[in-house]
Design an enzyme around this catalytic site. Structure first.
Site, PDB file in Angstrom:
ATOM      1  N   ASP A  88      -2.767 -12.180  27.888  1.00 30.28           N
ATOM      2  CA  ASP A  88      -1.907 -13.039  27.070  1.00 30.28           C
ATOM      3  C   ASP A  88      -1.430 -12.353  25.792  1.00 30.28           C
ATOM      4  OD1 ASP A  88      -4.288 -12.882  25.779  1.00 30.28           O
ATOM      5  OD2 ASP A  88      -4.540 -15.045  25.450  1.00 30.28           O
TER       6      ASP A  88
ATOM      7  N   ARG B 265       8.629  -4.246   1.523  1.00 30.27           N
ATOM      8  CA  ARG B 265       9.812  -4.649   0.769  1.00 30.27           C
ATOM      9  C   ARG B 265       9.738  -6.080   0.271  1.00 30.27           C
ATOM     10  NH1 ARG B 265      13.875  -1.818   5.061  1.00 30.27           N
ATOM     11  NH2 ARG B 265      12.202  -2.515   6.431  1.00 30.27           N
TER      12      ARG B 265
ATOM     13  N   LYS C  37      25.889  -2.974  11.279  1.00 31.34           N
ATOM     14  CA  LYS C  37      26.363  -3.285  12.617  1.00 31.34           C
ATOM     15  C   LYS C  37      27.845  -3.669  12.632  1.00 31.34           C
ATOM     16  CE  LYS C  37      21.803  -4.805  14.160  1.00 31.34           C
ATOM     17  NZ  LYS C  37      21.008  -5.916  14.734  1.00 31.34           N
TER      18      LYS C  37
ATOM     19  N   ASP D  67      15.515   3.262   7.635  1.00 28.73           N
ATOM     20  CA  ASP D  67      15.322   2.456   8.849  1.00 28.73           C
ATOM     21  C   ASP D  67      16.560   2.533   9.747  1.00 28.73           C
ATOM     22  OD1 ASP D  67      16.848   1.043   7.054  1.00 28.73           O
ATOM     23  OD2 ASP D  67      15.464  -0.644   6.891  1.00 28.73           O
ATOM     24  N   THR D  68      17.650   1.894   9.357  1.00 26.55           N
ATOM     25  CA  THR D  68      18.869   1.951  10.181  1.00 26.55           C
ATOM     26  C   THR D  68      19.756   3.141   9.826  1.00 26.55           C
ATOM     27  OG1 THR D  68      20.052   0.495   8.646  1.00 26.55           O
ATOM     28  CG2 THR D  68      18.863  -0.546  10.475  1.00 26.55           C
ATOM     29  N   GLY D  69      19.513   3.784   8.701  1.00 24.77           N
ATOM     30  CA  GLY D  69      20.278   4.958   8.310  1.00 24.77           C
ATOM     31  C   GLY D  69      21.613   4.665   7.655  1.00 24.77           C
ATOM     32  N   GLY D  70      21.921   3.402   7.405  1.00 22.45           N
ATOM     33  CA  GLY D  70      23.216   3.065   6.823  1.00 22.45           C
ATOM     34  C   GLY D  70      23.373   3.555   5.405  1.00 22.45           C
TER      35      GLY D  70
END
Length: 395
Positions: free
Chosen positions: A86, A145, A260, A299-302
């Site tokens: 589970d 954060r 995004k 993290d996202t590289g933006g």
């Protein structure tokens, strides 16, 4: 040694304390002792089970934990960290830890909640197994954060403090962290649980020294990281690399996940345009200079790819990036590949992302990402703490 042994026997004979049978027993004992010396008994080294220090690892970054144990000249403790059907975490410590100093190496990297529960349950198990002292080695502190309530969001948790409380209740005696996103996280632990926050920026200096930097400048991608960038710049100067300091101030209020919006409809990634960089102001001179964007977390590289584009438009010669924790989530690696960045240097506090192609699990690499090892630094911190020595000189 032989002379002292013979003198003791002669004194015993004169005192009448030795008969023939006693002398035969002594001779037999001498022969056995000589044989043991030949077999190396005088150089006996206790096995690992008798050591006063044990190192364990969860599933978050087993490779780093194994590398740390190799630097310490020991082996990882035997532990089974599995899942029930589970999804519950099942922990079983297979080595005795009674009366020993135990170090658990577990970054709170994605999946954060899974790795956090592994750490909490491992610490609880070790505490119930009568470990003398438990130190949680957390190379990446999850929920880092969420350290305060935001101005317009008053009904939000201070998750970093809640994680600290969970670890303390579970039984952690000490914490070793690496480059905390906010230094105030150290204050979320009580005075009975000291926190050592290691700075790893020195690891990148020898690497960047091989890049033949021309008039280098350290750039902070936002105002919050200016102090961190200045510390790194000062270290470069101490190592005879004359570097400047610059700062990018982003006035645009972009929500989380805004990167995004700039992905292609087909799912690909494209580079930023000059119009999409409005609201970013550059403070400092980068014309014709090599830039190093320094951030503690990618993290996202933006953010770093936008900063790299801004620096190139301002006339920068080459743009590098250095980060401590390279999470590289989502399309971060693809975004970095198509950016103006020459290279992104990170530390292996977090393992690289993996993919399963044809049923084989493998790491996802990028030609622009170079990973440095923090294992030697963590091993030295563990050694000093175990020997009751100061770790302040490791910064």
């Amino acid at each position: 040694r032989e002379a002292a042994r013979e003198a003791a026997r002669e004194a015993a004979r004169e005192a009448g304390e030795l008969d023939e049978d006693d002398e035969e027993d002594l001779e037999a004992g001498d022969d056995a002792e000589d044989a043991s010396e030949v077999d190396g008994a005088l150089y006996y080294i206790p096995p690992a089970e008798e050591s006063k220090m044990k190192i364990f690892s969860g599933n978050a970054n087993w490779h780093l934990a194994n590398e740390v144990s190799m630097h310490l000249g020991t082996q990882l403790g035997r532990a089974s960290v599995k899942r029930f059907a589970d999804g519950e975490v099942a922990v079983n410590i297979l080595d005795s830890v009674r009366g020993k100093d135990v170090f658990v190496i577990q970054p709170l990297s994605p999946p954060v909640n899974e790795n956090l529960m592994e750490l909490v349950l491992m610490v609880s198990t070790l505490r119930r197994s009568s470990a003398r002292c438990i130190t949680a080695v957390i190379p990446y502190y999850g929920y880092c954060r969420q350290t305060k309530k935001k101005n317009k969001q008053v009904r939000t948790p201070i998750a970093a403090a809640d994680v600290a409380k969970m670890l303390q209740v579970a039984g952690v005696d000490r914490v070793i962290a690496v480059d905390l996103h906010h230094a105030q996280i150290q204050g979320f632990f009580g005075p009975e649980t000291p926190v050592d926050n290691l700075d790893v920026s020195s690891l990148a200096i020898p690497y960047f020294a091989t890049k033949f930097l021309k008039n280098p400048v350290v750039v902070s991608p936002d105002a919050n990281g200016a102090a961190r960038a200045k510390i790194f710049r000062d270290k470069l100067i101490r190592h005879k690399i004359d570097a400047g300091l610059a700062l990018i101030v982003d006035h645009s209020s972009l929500p989380r996940g805004w990167e995004k919006r700039f992905e292609k409809p087909t799912g690909g990634i494209r580079d930023w345009t000059e119009a999409e960089l409005t609201g970013m102001d550059l403070v400092g001179d980068v014309q014709g200079r090599d830039c190093i964007i320094y951030d503690d977390l990618v993290d996202t590289g933006g953010r770093i790819t936008r900063a790299a584009k801004k620096l190139k438009l301002a006339g920068a010669r080459r743009v590098f990036a250095f980060t401590t924790h390279g999470l590289f989530l989502g399309n971060a690696l693809e975004r970095i590949e198509k950016s103006e960045l020459i290279e992104v240097v990170c530390v292996n506090t977090v393992p690289l992302a993996t993919s399963s192609a044809a049923g084989v699990k493998s790491f996802v690499y990028s030609n622009k990402v170079h990973q440095l090892s923090v294992a030697a630094l963590l091993a030295e911190a563990i050694r000093r703490i175990n020997k009751k020595k100061s770790v302040s000189g490791l910064a």
